[in-house]
Scaffold this motif. Structure first.
Motif, mmCIF file in Angstrom:
data_model
loop_
_atom_site.group_PDB
_atom_site.id
_atom_site.type_symbol
_atom_site.label_atom_id
_atom_site.label_comp_id
_atom_site.label_asym_id
_atom_site.label_seq_id
_atom_site.Cartn_x
_atom_site.Cartn_y
_atom_site.Cartn_z
ATOM 1 N N UNK A 222 0.793 -1.018 0.024
ATOM 2 C CA UNK A 222 -0.118 -0.098 -0.052
ATOM 3 C C UNK A 222 0.914 1.257 0.041
ATOM 4 N N UNK A 223 1.918 1.305 0.611
ATOM 5 C CA UNK A 223 2.963 2.398 0.538
ATOM 6 C C UNK A 223 3.391 2.532 -0.812
ATOM 7 N N UNK A 224 3.857 1.793 -1.452
ATOM 8 C CA UNK A 224 4.373 1.818 -2.968
ATOM 9 C C UNK A 224 3.028 2.150 -3.743
ATOM 10 N N UNK A 225 2.015 1.790 -3.478
ATOM 11 C CA UNK A 225 0.901 2.312 -4.469
ATOM 12 C C UNK A 225 0.455 3.786 -3.964
ATOM 13 N N UNK A 226 0.555 4.152 -2.791
ATOM 14 C CA UNK A 226 0.283 5.654 -2.471
ATOM 15 C C UNK A 226 1.481 6.648 -3.137
ATOM 16 N N UNK A 227 2.752 6.115 -2.839
ATOM 17 C CA UNK A 227 3.756 7.128 -3.373
ATOM 18 C C UNK A 227 3.697 6.920 -4.819
ATOM 19 N N UNK A 228 3.469 5.768 -5.597
ATOM 20 C CA UNK A 228 3.498 5.690 -7.148
ATOM 21 C C UNK A 228 2.399 6.904 -7.731
ATOM 22 N N UNK A 229 1.200 6.879 -6.907
ATOM 23 C CA UNK A 229 0.378 7.667 -7.390
ATOM 24 C C UNK A 229 0.593 9.162 -7.217
ATOM 25 N N UNK A 230 1.281 9.425 -6.060
ATOM 26 C CA UNK A 230 1.794 10.814 -5.810
ATOM 27 C C UNK A 230 2.841 11.198 -6.796
ATOM 28 N N UNK A 231 3.950 10.337 -7.098
ATOM 29 C CA UNK A 231 4.738 10.817 -8.043
ATOM 30 C C UNK A 231 4.205 10.791 -9.585
ATOM 31 N N UNK A 232 3.414 9.991 -9.785
ATOM 32 C CA UNK A 232 2.637 10.100 -11.078
ATOM 33 C C UNK A 232 1.857 11.552 -11.143
ATOM 34 N N UNK A 233 1.259 11.879 -10.292
ATOM 35 C CA UNK A 233 0.702 13.134 -10.121
ATOM 36 C C UNK A 233 1.471 14.373 -10.401
ATOM 37 N N UNK A 234 2.777 14.376 -9.524
ATOM 38 C CA UNK A 234 3.723 15.602 -9.702
ATOM 39 C C UNK A 234 4.523 15.359 -10.944
ATOM 40 N N UNK A 235 4.596 14.430 -11.611
ATOM 41 C CA UNK A 235 5.493 14.273 -12.924
ATOM 42 C C UNK A 235 4.584 14.926 -13.779
ATOM 43 N N UNK A 236 3.426 14.473 -13.781
ATOM 44 C CA UNK A 236 2.461 14.975 -14.883
ATOM 45 C C UNK A 236 2.182 16.442 -14.965
ATOM 46 N N UNK A 237 1.872 16.760 -13.620
ATOM 47 C CA UNK A 237 1.062 18.117 -13.353
ATOM 48 C C UNK A 237 1.857 19.204 -12.472
ATOM 49 N N UNK A 238 3.210 18.806 -11.812
ATOM 50 C CA UNK A 238 3.652 19.646 -10.822
ATOM 51 C C UNK A 238 4.119 20.848 -11.318
ATOM 52 N N UNK A 239 4.426 20.704 -12.505
ATOM 53 C CA UNK A 239 5.086 22.229 -13.032
ATOM 54 C C UNK A 239 3.943 22.771 -14.098
ATOM 55 N N UNK A 240 2.479 22.522 -14.124
ATOM 56 C CA UNK A 240 1.799 22.922 -14.940
ATOM 57 C C UNK A 240 1.440 24.511 -14.505
ATOM 58 N N UNK A 241 0.950 25.195 -15.384
ATOM 59 C CA UNK A 241 0.663 26.541 -15.388
ATOM 60 C C UNK A 241 -0.877 26.461 -14.787
ATOM 61 N N UNK A 242 -1.121 26.887 -13.575
ATOM 62 C CA UNK A 242 -2.293 26.812 -12.834
ATOM 63 C C UNK A 242 -3.330 27.774 -13.622
ATOM 64 N N UNK A 243 -3.042 28.576 -13.962
ATOM 65 C CA UNK A 243 -3.934 29.512 -14.427
ATOM 66 C C UNK A 243 -4.522 29.186 -15.688
ATOM 67 N N UNK A 244 -3.578 28.681 -16.648
ATOM 68 C CA UNK A 244 -3.883 28.189 -17.944
ATOM 69 C C UNK A 244 -4.651 27.048 -17.958
ATOM 70 N N UNK A 245 -4.226 25.895 -16.961
ATOM 71 C CA UNK A 245 -5.201 24.735 -16.463
ATOM 72 C C UNK A 245 -6.424 25.019 -16.442
ATOM 73 N N UNK A 246 -6.731 25.845 -15.533
ATOM 74 C CA UNK A 246 -8.213 26.225 -14.987
ATOM 75 C C UNK A 246 -8.759 26.801 -16.002
ATOM 76 N N UNK A 247 -8.108 27.768 -16.682
ATOM 77 C CA UNK A 247 -8.898 28.301 -17.833
ATOM 78 C C UNK A 247 -9.413 27.426 -18.924
ATOM 79 N N UNK A 248 -8.477 26.488 -19.156
ATOM 80 C CA UNK A 248 -8.905 25.638 -20.252
ATOM 81 C C UNK A 248 -9.782 24.717 -19.792
ATOM 82 N N UNK A 249 -9.813 24.206 -18.619
ATOM 83 C CA UNK A 249 -10.919 23.363 -17.805
ATOM 84 C C UNK A 249 -12.380 24.093 -18.161
ATOM 85 N N UNK A 250 -12.210 25.538 -17.874
ATOM 86 C CA UNK A 250 -13.585 26.206 -17.679
ATOM 87 C C UNK A 250 -13.839 26.353 -19.197
#
Length: 323
Positions: A222-250
């Protein structure tokens, strides 16, 4: 000198030694004990070398005020308390991240800070120097009453307006200080050492792959499952431009990738229920995108504690929508 609204990026230069000469004023009380430093908790967190990169990443979602100090220097206790009270009173609109310069001088060197105390704002990963040295006269009141609100305004203009996660009751933190054997602490399994190292260095893609290898050996880790999910999340979107992401989502509410990206931003910012509800609401009206959304939700579900009520509600709703 107080500087508000001015951005400066000192990079990660390691030039210059940290001057520890100002750090000689010590007290016997340990941080968090009565008579010692104010404890962390609520929206005040203590940062290590391992967690500093994550703080930089999350400053893309909510503003962070870095407080570089030494928690055994009693001259800094009133300042720490004033900052903590001011930040906690704003209920997550900004986070106070405290860095022990004596224990983690490399962070101070990277920020080009040569003595304690120092205040630096982080907004979207960009540092903004606020103060170097002990506040004089009305400077502390100016910081809490004027500068911090100004920082939140600057952050909002940059699209950084999320809510910091609640770190628990400071009273509970005080009770657990110095207790390295507390029940809530997780020991790092030896097999996790390499994945943990990669994550601490900010190589989230590499960390995710390392955790995947661990799960191939033990799918119930379960620890590896949790940490893998967190790592995938940050690898995917950790450097995202928050304003642009939210504007595109809207602007593209029927676009699954746009909604997944906003949900990632919510998760990074600790807005777990918002992330769950966004994807569950999308799933309710877009059956063609069922698998992509389901897989992302299952990834998210590994991150909170199993007893988290938000997780339990989201699991039930997902089951209803799927079956």
């Amino acid at each position: 000198m107080i500087v508000a609204g001015q951005q400066n990026n000192p990079g990660i230069s390691m030039a210059g030694a940290v001057d520890l000469g100002a750090l000689k004023h010590k007290v016997e009380a340990e941080p968090g004990q009565v008579g010692g430093a104010p404890a962390a908790g609520a929206y005040v967190v203590d940062v290590t070398e391992g967690s500093f990169q994550a703080i930089v990443q999350t400053s893309a979602t909510y503003p962070v005020l870095l407080f570089l100090w030494v928690p055994t220097d009693d001259r800094l206790f009133p300042m720490a308390k004033a900052l903590g009270d001011a930040v906690n009173g704003l209920e997550g609109r900004i986070q106070l991240a405290r860095i022990d310069m004596a224990s983690y001088p490399s962070i101070a060197q990277a920020l080009q800070v040569q003595g304690a105390p120092a205040l630096i704002a982080l907004i979207g990963g960009q540092p903004m120097p606020i103060l170097q040295g002990l506040p004089q006269g009305d400077e502390m009141r100016q910081i809490t009453d004027e500068v911090i609100p100004k920082l939140m305004d600057v952050a909002a203009q940059a699209g950084v307006s999320g809510t910091a996660p609640y770190a628990g009751d400071p009273a509970d933190q005080t009770e657990s200080d110095g207790d390295s054997g507390s029940a809530g602490a997780e020991e790092l399994p030896p097999a996790h050492a390499e994945a943990h190292r990669l994550a601490a260095e900010g190589d989230y893609g590499g960390a995710a792959k390392a955790y995947e290898h661990l799960l191939e050996t033990d799918p119930n880790d379960s620890l590896a499952q949790r940490e893998r999910s967190k790592a995938l999340l940050l690898a995917r979107s950790g450097q995202a431009n928050v304003r642009q992401v939210r504007e595109r989502g809207a602007a593209h509410r029927d676009d699954v990738e746009a909604q997944l990206a906003v949900a990632d931003i919510d998760m990074i910012g600790g807005q777990i229920e918002d992330a769950f509800n966004r994807l569950l609401d999308f799933l309710a009206g877009h059956k063609a995108d069922t698998e992509a959304v389901r897989q992302r939700l299952l990834e998210y579900f590994a991150i909170p504690e199993p007893t988290d009520g938000r997780l339990q509600r989201a699991r039930r709703r997902l089951a209803t929508l799927m079956y």
